[in-house]
Design a protein around this motif. Structure first.
Motif, PDB file in Angstrom:
ATOM      1  N   SER A  73       0.657  -1.234   0.014  1.00 31.10           N
ATOM      2  CA  SER A  73       0.026   0.054   0.059  1.00 31.10           C
ATOM      3  C   SER A  73       1.026   1.202  -0.174  1.00 31.10           C
ATOM      4  CB  SER A  73      -0.839  -0.028   1.362  1.00 31.10           C
ATOM      5  OG  SER A  73      -1.693   1.172   1.460  1.00 31.10           O
ATOM      6  N   THR A  74       2.004   1.120   0.695  1.00 34.95           N
ATOM      7  CA  THR A  74       2.834   2.417   0.942  1.00 34.95           C
ATOM      8  C   THR A  74       3.383   2.669  -0.312  1.00 34.95           C
ATOM      9  OG1 THR A  74       3.244   2.073   3.079  1.00 34.95           O
ATOM     10  CG2 THR A  74       4.786   3.223   1.973  1.00 34.95           C
ATOM     11  N   ALA A  75       3.930   1.569  -1.167  1.00 33.46           N
ATOM     12  CA  ALA A  75       4.512   1.622  -2.267  1.00 33.46           C
ATOM     13  C   ALA A  75       3.692   2.217  -3.522  1.00 33.46           C
ATOM     14  CB  ALA A  75       5.337   0.607  -2.922  1.00 33.46           C
ATOM     15  N   SER A  76       2.377   1.625  -3.647  1.00 32.88           N
ATOM     16  CA  SER A  76       1.631   2.136  -4.503  1.00 32.88           C
ATOM     17  C   SER A  76       1.062   3.503  -4.255  1.00 32.88           C
ATOM     18  CB  SER A  76       0.055   1.117  -4.195  1.00 32.88           C
ATOM     19  OG  SER A  76      -0.777   1.560  -5.084  1.00 32.88           O
ATOM     20  N   ASP A  77       1.142   4.130  -2.956  1.00 33.53           N
ATOM     21  CA  ASP A  77       0.827   5.381  -2.770  1.00 33.53           C
ATOM     22  C   ASP A  77       1.655   6.334  -3.221  1.00 33.53           C
ATOM     23  OD1 ASP A  77      -1.660   4.919  -1.466  1.00 33.53           O
ATOM     24  OD2 ASP A  77      -0.948   4.948   0.507  1.00 33.53           O
ATOM     25  N   LEU A  78       2.960   5.959  -3.146  1.00 31.74           N
ATOM     26  CA  LEU A  78       4.221   6.499  -3.765  1.00 31.74           C
ATOM     27  C   LEU A  78       4.222   6.693  -5.051  1.00 31.74           C
ATOM     28  CD1 LEU A  78       7.003   5.422  -1.199  1.00 31.74           C
ATOM     29  CD2 LEU A  78       5.968   7.906  -1.133  1.00 31.74           C
ATOM     30  N   ALA A  79       3.882   5.688  -5.882  1.00 34.28           N
ATOM     31  CA  ALA A  79       3.859   5.329  -7.281  1.00 34.28           C
ATOM     32  C   ALA A  79       3.016   6.482  -7.924  1.00 34.28           C
ATOM     33  CB  ALA A  79       3.730   4.083  -7.443  1.00 34.28           C
ATOM     34  N   THR A  80       1.712   6.311  -7.020  1.00 31.87           N
ATOM     35  CA  THR A  80       0.590   7.129  -7.496  1.00 31.87           C
ATOM     36  C   THR A  80       0.832   8.937  -7.343  1.00 31.87           C
ATOM     37  OG1 THR A  80      -0.930   5.150  -7.213  1.00 31.87           O
ATOM     38  CG2 THR A  80      -2.053   7.602  -7.401  1.00 31.87           C
ATOM     39  N   SER A  81       1.152   9.053  -6.016  1.00 29.33           N
ATOM     40  CA  SER A  81       1.163  10.611  -5.706  1.00 29.33           C
ATOM     41  C   SER A  81       2.528  11.223  -6.139  1.00 29.33           C
ATOM     42  CB  SER A  81       0.973  10.529  -4.337  1.00 29.33           C
ATOM     43  OG  SER A  81       1.962   9.756  -3.555  1.00 29.33           O
ATOM     44  N   VAL A  82       3.707  10.722  -5.608  1.00 23.59           N
ATOM     45  CA  VAL A  82       5.000  10.912  -5.857  1.00 23.59           C
ATOM     46  C   VAL A  82       5.663  10.607  -7.001  1.00 23.59           C
ATOM     47  CG1 VAL A  82       7.483  11.141  -4.919  1.00 23.59           C
ATOM     48  CG2 VAL A  82       5.469  11.025  -3.313  1.00 23.59           C
ATOM     49  N   GLY A  83       5.459   9.291  -7.536  1.00 20.97           N
ATOM     50  CA  GLY A  83       6.047   9.068  -8.714  1.00 20.97           C
ATOM     51  C   GLY A  83       5.539   9.467 -10.243  1.00 20.97           C
ATOM     52  N   LYS A  84       4.003   9.489 -10.231  1.00 19.93           N
ATOM     53  CA  LYS A  84       3.647   9.891 -11.300  1.00 19.93           C
ATOM     54  C   LYS A  84       3.662  11.673 -11.517  1.00 19.93           C
ATOM     55  CE  LYS A  84       0.140   6.704 -12.381  1.00 19.93           C
ATOM     56  NZ  LYS A  84      -1.312   6.134 -12.470  1.00 19.93           N
ATOM     57  N   TRP A  85       3.653  12.377 -10.414  1.00 18.80           N
ATOM     58  CA  TRP A  85       3.817  13.607 -10.471  1.00 18.80           C
ATOM     59  C   TRP A  85       5.190  14.270 -10.743  1.00 18.80           C
ATOM     60  CZ3 TRP A  85       0.218  17.020 -11.247  1.00 18.80           C
ATOM     61  CH2 TRP A  85      -1.113  16.630 -10.624  1.00 18.80           C
ATOM     62  N   LEU A  86       6.150  13.294 -10.134  1.00 16.99           N
ATOM     63  CA  LEU A  86       7.741  13.655 -10.381  1.00 16.99           C
ATOM     64  C   LEU A  86       7.789  13.560 -11.779  1.00 16.99           C
ATOM     65  CD1 LEU A  86      10.601  14.065  -9.415  1.00 16.99           C
ATOM     66  CD2 LEU A  86      10.730  11.458  -9.071  1.00 16.99           C
ATOM     67  N   SER A  87       7.196  12.422 -12.549  1.00 18.75           N
ATOM     68  CA  SER A  87       7.459  12.005 -13.893  1.00 18.75           C
ATOM     69  C   SER A  87       6.986  13.161 -14.699  1.00 18.75           C
ATOM     70  CB  SER A  87       6.933  10.515 -14.506  1.00 18.75           C
ATOM     71  OG  SER A  87       5.515  10.508 -14.214  1.00 18.75           O
ATOM     72  N   ILE A  88       5.845  13.680 -14.455  1.00 17.07           N
ATOM     73  CA  ILE A  88       5.319  14.549 -15.253  1.00 17.07           C
ATOM     74  C   ILE A  88       6.117  15.965 -14.990  1.00 17.07           C
ATOM     75  CG2 ILE A  88       3.241  16.268 -15.256  1.00 17.07           C
ATOM     76  CD1 ILE A  88       1.514  13.904 -14.305  1.00 17.07           C
ATOM     77  N   ALA A  89       6.568  16.155 -14.026  1.00 17.68           N
ATOM     78  CA  ALA A  89       7.469  17.438 -13.827  1.00 17.68           C
ATOM     79  C   ALA A  89       8.669  17.370 -14.351  1.00 17.68           C
ATOM     80  CB  ALA A  89       7.911  17.950 -12.262  1.00 17.68           C
ATOM     81  N   VAL A  90       9.200  16.302 -14.572  1.00 17.06           N
ATOM     82  CA  VAL A  90      10.607  15.943 -15.304  1.00 17.06           C
ATOM     83  C   VAL A  90      10.130  16.048 -16.832  1.00 17.06           C
ATOM     84  CG1 VAL A  90      12.332  14.273 -15.968  1.00 17.06           C
ATOM     85  CG2 VAL A  90      11.816  14.725 -13.504  1.00 17.06           C
ATOM     86  N   LEU A  91       9.115  15.464 -17.124  1.00 17.34           N
ATOM     87  CA  LEU A  91       8.819  15.459 -18.631  1.00 17.34           C
ATOM     88  C   LEU A  91       8.520  16.797 -19.071  1.00 17.34           C
ATOM     89  CD1 LEU A  91       8.484  13.390 -20.929  1.00 17.34           C
ATOM     90  CD2 LEU A  91       5.875  13.547 -20.401  1.00 17.34           C
ATOM     91  N   ILE A  92       7.703  17.826 -18.412  1.00 16.77           N
ATOM     92  CA  ILE A  92       7.470  19.140 -18.751  1.00 16.77           C
ATOM     93  C   ILE A  92       8.814  19.748 -18.805  1.00 16.77           C
ATOM     94  CG2 ILE A  92       6.465  21.309 -17.805  1.00 16.77           C
ATOM     95  CD1 ILE A  92       4.256  19.528 -16.628  1.00 16.77           C
ATOM     96  N   ALA A  93       9.652  19.719 -17.817  1.00 22.92           N
ATOM     97  CA  ALA A  93      10.925  20.322 -17.983  1.00 22.92           C
ATOM     98  C   ALA A  93      11.745  19.931 -18.986  1.00 22.92           C
ATOM     99  CB  ALA A  93      11.830  20.086 -16.578  1.00 22.92           C
ATOM    100  N   ALA A  94      11.709  18.804 -19.380  1.00 25.07           N
ATOM    101  CA  ALA A  94      12.517  18.203 -20.647  1.00 25.07           C
ATOM    102  C   ALA A  94      11.783  18.896 -21.887  1.00 25.07           C
ATOM    103  CB  ALA A  94      12.460  16.561 -20.726  1.00 25.07           C
ATOM    104  N   PHE A  95      10.462  19.079 -21.957  1.00 22.17           N
ATOM    105  CA  PHE A  95      10.064  19.668 -23.153  1.00 22.17           C
ATOM    106  C   PHE A  95      10.373  21.179 -23.360  1.00 22.17           C
ATOM    107  CE2 PHE A  95       5.966  16.512 -23.383  1.00 22.17           C
ATOM    108  CZ  PHE A  95       6.980  15.593 -23.834  1.00 22.17           C
ATOM    109  N   VAL A  96      10.323  21.538 -22.116  1.00 22.41           N
ATOM    110  CA  VAL A  96      10.890  23.108 -22.029  1.00 22.41           C
ATOM    111  C   VAL A  96      12.142  23.601 -22.556  1.00 22.41           C
ATOM    112  CG1 VAL A  96      10.839  25.097 -20.603  1.00 22.41           C
ATOM    113  CG2 VAL A  96       8.725  23.862 -20.349  1.00 22.41           C
ATOM    114  N   VAL A  97      12.966  22.602 -21.866  1.00 17.15           N
ATOM    115  CA  VAL A  97      14.429  22.716 -22.216  1.00 17.15           C
ATOM    116  C   VAL A  97      14.653  22.289 -23.694  1.00 17.15           C
ATOM    117  CG1 VAL A  97      16.821  21.602 -21.768  1.00 17.15           C
ATOM    118  CG2 VAL A  97      15.207  22.278 -19.803  1.00 17.15           C
ATOM    119  N   ALA A  98      14.141  21.462 -23.899  1.00 17.05           N
ATOM    120  CA  ALA A  98      14.173  20.927 -25.597  1.00 17.05           C
ATOM    121  C   ALA A  98      13.829  22.241 -26.283  1.00 17.05           C
ATOM    122  CB  ALA A  98      13.332  20.132 -25.937  1.00 17.05           C
ATOM    123  N   GLY A  99      12.625  22.909 -25.999  1.00 15.11           N
ATOM    124  CA  GLY A  99      12.125  24.105 -26.926  1.00 15.11           C
ATOM    125  C   GLY A  99      12.949  25.200 -26.810  1.00 15.11           C
ATOM    126  N   LEU A 100      13.528  25.490 -25.524  1.00 17.52           N
ATOM    127  CA  LEU A 100      14.668  26.648 -25.380  1.00 17.52           C
ATOM    128  C   LEU A 100      15.792  26.338 -25.956  1.00 17.52           C
ATOM    129  CD1 LEU A 100      13.977  27.412 -21.651  1.00 17.52           C
ATOM    130  CD2 LEU A 100      13.011  28.801 -23.770  1.00 17.52           C
TER     131      LEU A 100
END
Length: 483
Positions: free
Chosen positions: A312-339
């Motif tokens: 349950s703890t790992a599932s919560d981390l993957a859902t809350s922290v993991g997905k938001w972290l991957s989205i943040a990194v992905l957005i940052a990668a898109f912005v950096v690539a564009g710049l």
């Protein structure tokens, strides 16, 4: 001409192209790993629920617990007929799990509800086996300590009883009464027959049994062995191995035999229900609770909310922290690539200005920039998929173990009355019995498609930045910078 120029420019600026592709690859790889780990945790939770419910079961129906004002459940009482002598004596006390049962007719009532595809009743039993012996005490005459021939206190006790007592061993195990005519639902469906055979549909009242593999190993049972429950001998016809490693019961016998052994004629402890549509489970639950009073309905969603432990703890981390972290990194990668793409276009102002002076239209220059960005995005996507799949494979190869247990709040009316009882669906899983699950990270085709989509999106975003900058260039900008 387009591809020739594209290839030459990418080769000439391969370091910048590699930086852009690597940033996109990092974001895409993280998304793949997080999504794969999340899928693995969902599968693990599914195995936990199947070990409690049985494969294909969407919900269970049990008897509702009496309100506290009515005094709750009565404690069980039983008599043990002890006999004098040195011979070992044995007695089995067979009790329905939780001491709460439903009439067998409830199965039909549940099956008649709208949205129910099938309903099967089962009787979960706990067997308390008492083995041992009583030893009577021995009478020892009282010694005469008064001197003088026979004069003494003749009114008191002439001796005393010494020794004697009882030496008993108490063991418990679980038995599940299954409807052999309908074996498509219930806890036994979460196990596979690894030796012997399953029940035949005609064995509705036969003295046959299927034993869990772990229990068979402990008791040295094998196909063809006999097991005696409350004086009734059953032949073991099959050995079942639970898919999750944790069986719902130690022994499985025909439902009618289980009812006879526990003096529960026409009674069941649990009704296992399969819905027509998984999207209508909540509606079916409401209908059963409304139309069949005195019952408690537990769905897989209810149990999933109560699964605790490292899973349950790992599932919560993957859902809350993991997905938001991957989205943040992905957005940052898109912005950096564009710049970076836009910065590269700025540094090539003389080149693009000269091309425009030679007759290139703004649209052609923009297409060239977008083409380079798309190639960078596809290269980054390929690298990201490779790294992400490798990371998921490593996670699966390592197979970290996670534990899961259903808290006592999920036990329901079947969870009380005897902590040793585990069979019979969600109501019977002991709260202190953890299920260990090996985590996997399966990479699905949908995840790969998502990665490709992200790679294309990243290329388009970078190309949009660069194309916008290139479209604003004029031939005069190049002529001013020519030395």
């Amino acid at each position: 001409m387009f591809f020739t120029y594209l290839r030459r420019e990418l080769r000439r600026r391969r370091k910048a192209a590699l930086v852009v592709a690597s940033g996109l690859a990092l974001g895409i790889a993280l998304v793949i790993v997080v999504n794969s780990a999340s899928a693995g945790m969902q599968q693990a939770q599914g195995k936990v629920l199947e070990s409690l419910y049985g494969l294909g079961t969407d919900m269970t129906v049990t008897k509702a617990a009496p309100p506290p004002s009515e005094g709750g459940r009565e404690r069980p009482r039983f008599n043990f007929d002890a006999q004098d002598g040195d011979e070992t004596q044995s007695s089995d006390i067979v009790m329905p799990q939780g001491f709460e049962t439903l009439a067998s007719s409830t199965v039909g009532k549940v099956a008649d509800q709208t949205g129910v595809a099938g309903a099967v009743g089962g009787l979960s039993l706990s067997v308390l086996k008492v083995d041992g012996e009583f030893k009577p005490g021995e009478f020892a005459p009282r010694e005469n300590t008064s001197g003088g021939g026979g004069g003494g206190d003749t009114g008191g006790p002439q001796g005393e009883v010494r020794g004697g007592g009882a030496n008993f061993d108490v063991n418990s195990y679980t038995v599940y009464g299954t409807d052999t005519a309908h074996q498509d639902l219930g806890p036994l469906t979460s196990s596979k027959i690894t030796d012997g055979r399953a029940f035949e549909t005609t064995e509705t009242d036969a003295k046959v049994a299927v034993v869990d593999s772990a229990y068979a190993k402990e008791k040295k049972y094998k196909v063809g062995s006999d097991v005696t429950i409350k004086g009734t001998k059953f032949e073991i016809v099959g050995i079942a191995t639970a898919d999750s490693g944790d069986a719902s019961a130690n022994l499985y016998i025909p439902l009618k035999q289980a009812q006879t052994l526990s003096d529960s004629k026409d009674k069941v402890t649990t009704v296992y229900v399969k819905a027509d549509d998984s999207q209508q489970i909540a509606a079916v639950k409401s209908a059963v609770q409304k139309n069949i009073p005195g019952t408690t309905v537990t769905t897989s969603a209810d149990l999933a909310d109560r699964v605790s432990g490292s899973l349950s703890t790992a599932s919560d981390l993957a859902t809350s922290v993991g997905k938001w972290l991957s989205i943040a990194v992905l957005i940052a990668a898109f912005v950096v690539a564009g710049l970076l793409t836009m910065s590269a276009v700025t540094r090539r102002v003389q080149e693009f200005g000269t091309l425009k002076a030679l007759g290139w239209k703004s649209g052609r220059v923009t297409r060239q920039v977008v083409g380079e960005a798309m190639v960078n995005g596809l290269v980054g996507g390929a690298l990201g998929i490779a790294v992400g799949v490798a990371g998921a494979y490593v996670l699966t190869a390592v197979s970290p173990s996670l534990t899961a247990e259903v808290g006592s709040a999920a036990a329901g009316p079947g969870g009380g009355g005897g902590g040793m009882m585990r069979a019979g669906g969600p109501a019977g899983q002991a709260a202190d019995k953890a299920i260990e699950i090996a985590l996997t990270a399966p990479v699905s085709a949908a995840t790969i498609a998502l990665a490709v989509g992200l790679a294309v999106t990243g290329g388009l975003i970078a190309g949009a930045f660069g194309g916008w900058r290139a479209s604003r260039l004029r031939p005069a900008d190049a002529l001013r910078r020519v030395e």
